[in-house]
Design a protein around this motif. Structure first.
Motif, PDB file in Angstrom:
ATOM      1  N   UNK A  78       0.665  -0.851   0.049  1.00 26.60           N
ATOM      2  CA  UNK A  78      -0.117  -0.111   0.047  1.00 26.60           C
ATOM      3  C   UNK A  78       1.340   1.605   0.010  1.00 26.60           C
ATOM      4  N   UNK A  79       2.039   1.149   0.526  1.00 22.72           N
ATOM      5  CA  UNK A  79       2.951   2.453   0.488  1.00 22.72           C
ATOM      6  C   UNK A  79       3.774   2.331  -0.835  1.00 22.72           C
ATOM      7  N   UNK A  80       3.926   1.379  -1.394  1.00 23.46           N
ATOM      8  CA  UNK A  80       4.098   1.320  -2.888  1.00 23.46           C
ATOM      9  C   UNK A  80       3.501   2.623  -3.551  1.00 23.46           C
ATOM     10  N   UNK A  81       1.889   1.712  -2.960  1.00 25.67           N
ATOM     11  CA  UNK A  81       1.170   2.487  -4.424  1.00 25.67           C
ATOM     12  C   UNK A  81       0.645   3.616  -4.280  1.00 25.67           C
ATOM     13  N   UNK A  82       0.514   4.105  -2.715  1.00 23.96           N
ATOM     14  CA  UNK A  82       0.677   5.578  -2.542  1.00 23.96           C
ATOM     15  C   UNK A  82       2.004   6.529  -3.103  1.00 23.96           C
ATOM     16  N   UNK A  83       2.478   5.985  -2.707  1.00 24.74           N
ATOM     17  CA  UNK A  83       3.931   6.646  -3.704  1.00 24.74           C
ATOM     18  C   UNK A  83       3.456   6.524  -5.140  1.00 24.74           C
ATOM     19  N   UNK A  84       2.521   5.442  -5.855  1.00 21.24           N
ATOM     20  CA  UNK A  84       3.564   5.659  -7.216  1.00 21.24           C
ATOM     21  C   UNK A  84       1.512   6.083  -7.389  1.00 21.24           C
ATOM     22  N   UNK A  85       0.776   6.238  -7.127  1.00 18.45           N
ATOM     23  CA  UNK A  85      -0.396   7.460  -7.461  1.00 18.45           C
ATOM     24  C   UNK A  85      -0.379   8.913  -7.175  1.00 18.45           C
ATOM     25  N   UNK A  86       0.722   8.944  -6.097  1.00 14.54           N
ATOM     26  CA  UNK A  86       0.678  11.010  -6.144  1.00 14.54           C
ATOM     27  C   UNK A  86       2.235  11.336  -5.778  1.00 14.54           C
ATOM     28  N   UNK A 113       6.308  -0.576  19.144  1.00 13.69           N
ATOM     29  CA  UNK A 113       6.890  -1.649  20.119  1.00 13.69           C
ATOM     30  C   UNK A 113       5.478  -2.226  20.416  1.00 13.69           C
ATOM     31  N   UNK A 114       4.755  -1.702  19.782  1.00 17.28           N
ATOM     32  CA  UNK A 114       2.968  -3.228  19.957  1.00 17.28           C
ATOM     33  C   UNK A 114       3.287  -3.948  18.558  1.00 17.28           C
ATOM     34  N   UNK A 115       4.058  -3.917  17.843  1.00 14.99           N
ATOM     35  CA  UNK A 115       4.184  -4.460  16.585  1.00 14.99           C
ATOM     36  C   UNK A 115       3.442  -4.695  15.551  1.00 14.99           C
ATOM     37  N   UNK A 116       2.833  -3.345  15.711  1.00  8.28           N
ATOM     38  CA  UNK A 116       2.364  -2.866  15.009  1.00  8.28           C
ATOM     39  C   UNK A 116       3.060  -1.781  13.175  1.00  8.28           C
ATOM     40  N   UNK A 117       2.778  -1.951  12.054  1.00  9.88           N
ATOM     41  CA  UNK A 117       4.071  -1.116  11.257  1.00  9.88           C
ATOM     42  C   UNK A 117       3.269   0.397  11.244  1.00  9.88           C
ATOM     43  N   UNK A 118       4.395   1.263  10.737  1.00  8.49           N
ATOM     44  CA  UNK A 118       4.077   2.776  10.158  1.00  8.49           C
ATOM     45  C   UNK A 118       4.870   3.289   9.076  1.00  8.49           C
ATOM     46  N   UNK A 119       4.278   3.200   7.830  1.00  9.83           N
ATOM     47  CA  UNK A 119       4.771   3.780   6.610  1.00  9.83           C
ATOM     48  C   UNK A 119       4.667   5.245   6.622  1.00  9.83           C
ATOM     49  N   UNK A 120       5.841   5.639   6.256  1.00  9.00           N
ATOM     50  CA  UNK A 120       5.186   7.155   6.148  1.00  9.00           C
ATOM     51  C   UNK A 120       5.754   7.650   4.839  1.00  9.00           C
ATOM     52  N   UNK A 121       5.267   8.295   3.733  1.00  9.19           N
ATOM     53  CA  UNK A 121       5.615   9.004   2.644  1.00  9.19           C
ATOM     54  C   UNK A 121       5.143  10.246   2.701  1.00  9.19           C
ATOM     55  N   UNK A 122       6.259  10.583   2.562  1.00  9.37           N
ATOM     56  CA  UNK A 122       6.058  12.962   2.552  1.00  9.37           C
ATOM     57  C   UNK A 122       5.723  12.949   0.738  1.00  9.37           C
ATOM     58  N   UNK A 123       5.389  14.156   0.440  1.00  8.39           N
ATOM     59  CA  UNK A 123       5.152  14.884  -0.219  1.00  8.39           C
ATOM     60  C   UNK A 123       5.263  16.416  -0.486  1.00  8.39           C
ATOM     61  N   UNK A 124       6.052  16.835  -1.515  1.00  8.92           N
ATOM     62  CA  UNK A 124       5.607  17.895  -1.150  1.00  8.92           C
ATOM     63  C   UNK A 124       4.774  18.688  -2.529  1.00  8.92           C
ATOM     64  N   UNK A 125       3.881  20.210  -2.191  1.00  7.45           N
ATOM     65  CA  UNK A 125       2.760  20.025  -3.257  1.00  7.45           C
ATOM     66  C   UNK A 125       3.172  21.228  -4.209  1.00  7.45           C
ATOM     67  N   UNK A 126       3.226  21.812  -4.779  1.00  7.30           N
ATOM     68  CA  UNK A 126       4.093  23.107  -5.635  1.00  7.30           C
ATOM     69  C   UNK A 126       2.597  23.545  -6.076  1.00  7.30           C
ATOM     70  N   UNK A 127       2.011  25.045  -6.359  1.00  8.46           N
ATOM     71  CA  UNK A 127       0.868  25.559  -6.635  1.00  8.46           C
ATOM     72  C   UNK A 127       0.779  26.876  -6.823  1.00  8.46           C
TER      73      UNK A 127
END
Length: 127
Positions: A78-86, A113-127
């Motif tokens: 899903x993180x890859x799909x977010x990058x690809x889509x945006x 620590x709970x075993x859950x994963x966090x995937x952060x994808x940062x973007x800059x928007x220009x406009x």
């Protein structure tokens, strides 16, 4: 319409994104105890680039998509799909008042620590 609402509408209208993660699990802002998996869209900062005769100055806006998931493999997809889509997406508001171009900046993956994963994808928007 706010930029966040326009991004949320894009998610809802995207077959690949909404079939992978329902729009009801895409939040624009912090959530205390979201049901997993989910994506949080968080505004980091805004820089004014230039003032012109436009109603709004040229800006660079920094957002991050924070994906929370129980599975590393599914989260990475899903993180890859977010990058690809945006990445390189040009998004226009429905009223035609503004448009922004997305540019991928950085990705970070971590396990809580709970075993859950966090995937952060940062973007800059220009406009």
């Amino acid at each position: 319409m706010l930029l966040e609402e326009t991004i949320q509408l894009f998610w809802k209208d995207s077959t690949s994104l909404s079939s992978t993660l329902p729009p009801e699990r895409f939040y624009t802002g912090p959530v205390l105890a979201p049901m997993l998996p989910c994506v949080l869209l968080l505004h980091e900062k805004t820089e004014v680039l230039q003032y012109t005769n436009r109603a709004e100055p040229w800006q660079k806006i920094y957002f991050r998509f924070e994906l929370r998931h129980e599975s590393f493999e599914d989260g990475m997809k899903l993180a890859g799909l977010i990058r690809q889509s945006f990445d390189r997406l040009v998004l226009h508001d429905p009223e035609g008042k503004w448009s922004f171009r997305f540019q991928f900046r950085q990705g970070e993956d971590s396990q809580e620590e709970t075993g859950k994963w966090v995937f952060v994808r940062r973007f800059a928007l220009t406009g």
